[in-house]
Design an enzyme around this catalytic site. Structure first.
Site, PDB file in Angstrom:
ATOM      1  N   GLY A  11       0.745  -1.286  -0.048  1.00 52.30           N
ATOM      2  CA  GLY A  11       0.054  -0.040  -0.140  1.00 52.30           C
ATOM      3  C   GLY A  11       0.878   1.132   0.186  1.00 52.30           C
ATOM      4  O   GLY A  11       1.996   1.035   0.071  1.00 52.30           O
ATOM      5  N   TYR A  12       0.231   2.345  -0.092  1.00 52.99           N
ATOM      6  CA  TYR A  12       0.796   3.719   0.034  1.00 52.99           C
ATOM      7  C   TYR A  12       1.594   3.919   1.303  1.00 52.99           C
ATOM      8  O   TYR A  12       2.870   4.431   1.185  1.00 52.99           O
ATOM      9  CB  TYR A  12      -0.143   4.823  -0.251  1.00 52.99           C
ATOM     10  CG  TYR A  12      -0.598   4.746  -1.685  1.00 52.99           C
ATOM     11  CD1 TYR A  12       0.242   4.351  -2.818  1.00 52.99           C
ATOM     12  CD2 TYR A  12      -1.786   5.229  -2.086  1.00 52.99           C
ATOM     13  CE1 TYR A  12      -0.318   4.292  -4.139  1.00 52.99           C
ATOM     14  CE2 TYR A  12      -2.294   5.386  -3.291  1.00 52.99           C
ATOM     15  CZ  TYR A  12      -1.522   4.811  -4.426  1.00 52.99           C
ATOM     16  OH  TYR A  12      -2.092   4.840  -5.602  1.00 52.99           O
ATOM     17  N   CYS A 147      -3.967  10.539   9.610  1.00 56.74           N
ATOM     18  CA  CYS A 147      -3.197  11.944   9.129  1.00 56.74           C
ATOM     19  C   CYS A 147      -4.123  13.181   9.388  1.00 56.74           C
ATOM     20  O   CYS A 147      -3.375  13.946  10.102  1.00 56.74           O
ATOM     21  CB  CYS A 147      -3.327  11.634   7.452  1.00 56.74           C
ATOM     22  SG  CYS A 147      -4.761  11.527   6.742  1.00 56.74           S
ATOM     23  N   ASN A 308       0.258  13.360   4.325  1.00 56.93           N
ATOM     24  CA  ASN A 308      -0.403  12.342   4.979  1.00 56.93           C
ATOM     25  C   ASN A 308       0.313  11.031   5.086  1.00 56.93           C
ATOM     26  O   ASN A 308       0.006  10.111   5.864  1.00 56.93           O
ATOM     27  CB  ASN A 308      -1.825  12.197   4.082  1.00 56.93           C
ATOM     28  CG  ASN A 308      -1.827  11.859   2.940  1.00 56.93           C
ATOM     29  OD1 ASN A 308      -1.030  12.820   2.109  1.00 56.93           O
ATOM     30  ND2 ASN A 308      -2.173  10.773   2.330  1.00 56.93           N
TER      31      ASN A 308
END
Length: 341
Positions: A11-12, A147, A308
């Site tokens: 994932g990011y 975030c 974020n």
């Protein structure tokens, strides 16, 4: 060197953890765990890691014990992983929302399901170094905040701690598309997202519960998706008690953050970047905070911005690791951001 594993590594947030840990002077990345891409090279999913590592993704069932485990896995599904790893590693850092809220009824209201591991909630230390540094030094289980929640908490904590803000506090959060994750649905396609200002949570965004928990303020939040990939900006609106003057507000922020390595106070009267702007924070672990005082209405507007994926996620997790291990907090996190982008 300590050995680290990252779950949800495709994932990011997981990719940012890989990037930061590969550059960390005291960490050996031993496993990048993914159920979708076992056996594939990391740079097949994260092309920015080309030449940085020859590691391949590890299937979850093949992950071996190590010193620290990072869980960048989806909300709700993380509880089983925490149960499995909580006593098998020296340190577990959870980046999901499953252990951020102490009250199980509040969790169910905001996440829509009962909490399946309430017995573990009291063992978690909030992953906010600026508020809980002493507790983090001995923590074994750490829960990193969301975030927009982290930005709002850092923006409001100096006021709340000195009773300089009145409830309710209105939070206007703006976030880039990466906040939806690497597996976002049709609404996050470029054709749908480009050019849009999408209000996806006009009321009761789950991060408002985190802000209320850490500040004691009645927080009411709206969230909007903007045409950016990275970045969060939160604008906080509050009134101040009678008798409070702006110099007390300025002093509160200076006293709270004078020695913080990753919180910067923005107080410029002019210029393009006189208010906190996520664009110049991309890739960095900084949170910038500024405020505007309206003397006539006794209204205070506080603006906070961060990346974020870094200070809003992976970077904050690495900062917590540094605190826990008594290393310099800047280890692996010294990148200052880019300008222009």
């Amino acid at each position: 060197m300590i050995r680290a594993a990252v779950f949800g590594a495709a994932g990011y947030i997981g990719g940012e953890l890989l990037r930061l840990l590969l550059g960390h002077p005291e960490v050996e990345l031993t496993a990048a765990v993914s159920s979708r891409f076992p056996g594939k090279r990391l740079d097949s999913v994260h092309p920015n890691l080309r030449s940085a590592t020859d590691l391949t993704f590890t299937a979850p069932e093949r992950a071996e014990d190590c010193d620290v485990v990072f869980l960048a896995t989806p909300h709700r599904s993380t509880m089983d992983l925490v149960r499995h790893w909580a006593d098998r590693t020296d340190l577990l850092v959870d980046l999901s929302g499953d252990f951020r809220l102490r009250d199980t009824e509040v969790y169910e209201r905001y996440y829509g399901v009962p909490h399946e591991a309430p017995e573990l909630l009291d063992r978690f230390v909030p992953g906010i170094p600026e508020l809980h540094r002493d507790r983090l030094r001995t923590a074994r289980l750490i829960s990193v905040p969301g975030c927009m929640a982290n930005a709002a908490i850092l923006a409001l904590h100096p006021l709340a701690a000195r009773q300089l803000a009145l409830s309710p506090v209105l939070l206007d959060g703006r976030t880039g598309s990466s906040g939806s994750g690497a597996s976002a649905g049709d609404s996050n396609l470029h054709a749908e997202r480009s050019g849009a200002l999408r209000v996806f949570a006009p009321a009761t965004h789950r991060h408002e519960a985190e802000v209320a928990q850490h500040t004691g303020l009645d927080a009411r939040m709206t969230a909007t998706g903007v045409e950016a990939v990275r970045g969060v900006q939160v604008v906080c609106h509050t009134e101040v008690p009678d008798g409070v003057e702006e110099r007390a507000v300025r002093a509160a922020y200076r006293e709270s953050y004078a020695d913080e390595p990753f919180v910067r106070l923005v107080a410029h009267k002019r210029g393009t970047y006189r208010y906190p702007e996520p664009k110049i924070l991309l890739g960095s672990n900084y949170c910038d905070i500024g405020h505007v005082w309206d003397d006539a209405s006794r209204r205070l507007v506080v603006v906070a911005a961060l990346d974020n994926l870094v200070k809003g996620g992976a970077g904050n997790a690495v900062q917590c690791l540094n605190v826990r291990m008594d290393w310099p907090e800047s280890y692996g996190l010294s990148f200052p951001g880019l300008h222009p982008v």
